[in-house]
Enzyme design. Structure first.
Site, PDB file in Angstrom:
ATOM      1  CD  GLN A 118      40.900 -20.447  -4.025  1.00  0.00           C
ATOM      2  OE1 GLN A 118      41.631 -20.311  -5.023  1.00  0.00           O
ATOM      3  NE2 GLN A 118      40.230 -19.450  -3.482  1.00  0.00           N
ATOM      4  CG  ASN A 171      45.381 -24.739  -0.765  1.00  0.00           C
ATOM      5  OD1 ASN A 171      46.591 -24.975  -0.755  1.00  0.00           O
ATOM      6  ND2 ASN A 171      44.561 -25.257   0.130  1.00  0.00           N
ATOM      7  CG  ASP A 217      39.755 -24.948   8.311  1.00  0.00           C
ATOM      8  OD1 ASP A 217      40.334 -24.535   7.301  1.00  0.00           O
ATOM      9  OD2 ASP A 217      39.002 -25.953   8.311  1.00  0.00           O
ATOM     10  CB  ILE A 218      34.529 -26.479  10.310  1.00  0.00           C
ATOM     11  CG1 ILE A 218      34.476 -26.344   8.802  1.00  0.00           C
ATOM     12  CG2 ILE A 218      33.580 -25.568  11.002  1.00  0.00           C
ATOM     13  CD1 ILE A 218      33.220 -26.955   8.231  1.00  0.00           C
ATOM     14  CG  HIS A 255      44.602 -22.511   5.239  1.00  0.00           C
ATOM     15  ND1 HIS A 255      43.638 -23.412   5.620  1.00  0.00           N
ATOM     16  CD2 HIS A 255      44.390 -22.289   3.919  1.00  0.00           C
ATOM     17  CE1 HIS A 255      42.876 -23.736   4.579  1.00  0.00           C
ATOM     18  NE2 HIS A 255      43.316 -23.059   3.528  1.00  0.00           N
ATOM     19  CG  HIS A 267      40.635 -19.288   2.271  1.00  0.00           C
ATOM     20  ND1 HIS A 267      39.989 -19.399   1.060  1.00  0.00           N
ATOM     21  CD2 HIS A 267      41.155 -20.520   2.536  1.00  0.00           C
ATOM     22  CE1 HIS A 267      40.099 -20.644   0.622  1.00  0.00           C
ATOM     23  NE2 HIS A 267      40.815 -21.336   1.494  1.00  0.00           N
TER      24      HIS A 267
HETATM   25  P1  AMP Z   1      40.928 -24.375   0.816  1.00  0.00           P
HETATM   26  O1  AMP Z   1      41.051 -25.838   0.495  1.00  0.00           O
HETATM   27  O2  AMP Z   1      42.240 -23.668   0.897  1.00  0.00           O
HETATM   28  O3  AMP Z   1      39.920 -23.677  -0.072  1.00  0.00           O
HETATM   29  O4  AMP Z   1      40.382 -24.316   2.295  1.00  0.00           O
HETATM   30  C1  AMP Z   1      39.054 -24.166   2.626  1.00  0.00           C
HETATM   31  C2  AMP Z   1      38.958 -24.431   4.098  1.00  0.00           C
HETATM   32  O5  AMP Z   1      37.695 -23.985   4.541  1.00  0.00           O
HETATM   33  C3  AMP Z   1      39.078 -25.914   4.472  1.00  0.00           C
HETATM   34  O6  AMP Z   1      40.216 -26.094   5.305  1.00  0.00           O
HETATM   35  C4  AMP Z   1      37.765 -26.203   5.199  1.00  0.00           C
HETATM   36  O7  AMP Z   1      37.925 -27.055   6.305  1.00  0.00           O
HETATM   37  C5  AMP Z   1      37.309 -24.818   5.599  1.00  0.00           C
HETATM   38  N1  AMP Z   1      35.872 -24.646   5.757  1.00  0.00           N
HETATM   39  C6  AMP Z   1      34.890 -25.109   4.953  1.00  0.00           C
HETATM   40  N2  AMP Z   1      33.670 -24.725   5.404  1.00  0.00           N
HETATM   41  C7  AMP Z   1      33.901 -23.989   6.528  1.00  0.00           C
HETATM   42  C8  AMP Z   1      33.054 -23.332   7.477  1.00  0.00           C
HETATM   43  N3  AMP Z   1      31.712 -23.333   7.344  1.00  0.00           N
HETATM   44  N4  AMP Z   1      33.629 -22.713   8.528  1.00  0.00           N
HETATM   45  C9  AMP Z   1      34.977 -22.715   8.672  1.00  0.00           C
HETATM   46  N5  AMP Z   1      35.822 -23.311   7.810  1.00  0.00           N
HETATM   47  C10 AMP Z   1      35.303 -23.945   6.756  1.00  0.00           C
END
Ligand code: AMP
Ligand code: ZN
Length: 134
Positions: free
Chosen positions: A93, A86, A30-31, A101, A99
């Site tokens: 989400q 989420n 996760d970034i 975590h 996805h």
């Molecule tokens: P959610 O809020 O459960 O949809 O989580 C989405 C997650 O994706 C968040 O924790 C972000 O930090 C992560 N995210 C967004 N863009 C990227 C990316 N390009 N590479 C890796 N993780 C990402």
């Protein structure tokens, strides 16, 4: 799906710190990690969320989590982990591609769900550590 961020990562059109993949799933860091080693595991087949995808993909996701979560946690020196999903925008989400975590936990790090500032170099190092342990 052409306008989906995670589909673009799966297709290699957007860079990511990938740590594992098989025919069904991809795992990458996760970034915006809430802990060292915070990893996302996604089915390669696009679906907005778990319920919208196939039961086979749901099983493949959980099989991968069962294998990866302890290994990733150990690789970063953790001793436990949170799993999180989420489901739906109302639940937080942000990316509408299923996805899960994996958030490793270790002593000395905050045990919350606040994103920690981290450099690309640090993420690269963590990803390499995890790849070597898987
Ligand atoms: P959610 O809020 O459960 O949809 O989580 C989405 C997650 O994706 C968040 O924790 C972000 O930090 C992560 N995210 C967004 N863009 C990227 C990316 N390009 N590479 C890796 N993780 C990402
Ligand atoms: Zn997608």
């Amino acid at each position: 799906m052409s306008d989906c961020l995670f589909c673009k990562i799966i297709a290699g059109q957007i860079p990511a710190h990938k740590v594992y993949e098989n025919d069904s799933v991809l795992a990458f860091l996760d970034i915006g990690p809430v802990s060292t080693g915070h990893t996302l595991v996604v089915p390669k087949q696009h679906a907005e969320n778990l319920a919208a995808g196939s039961v086979e993909d749901a099983c493949a996701l959980m099989t991968a989590i069962h294998d990866l979560a302890p290994k990733i946690t150990k690789a970063v020196g953790g001793s436990g982990y949170n799993l999180g999903m989420n489901h739906g925008e109302v639940a937080g989400q942000d990316v509408l591609h299923t996805h899960l975590h994996i958030m490793p936990r270790k002593d000395g790090e905050p045990r919350n769900f606040v994103k920690q500032p981290v450099s690309q170099e640090e993420l690269s190092k963590v990803a390499e550590m995890i790849r070597l342990a898987i």
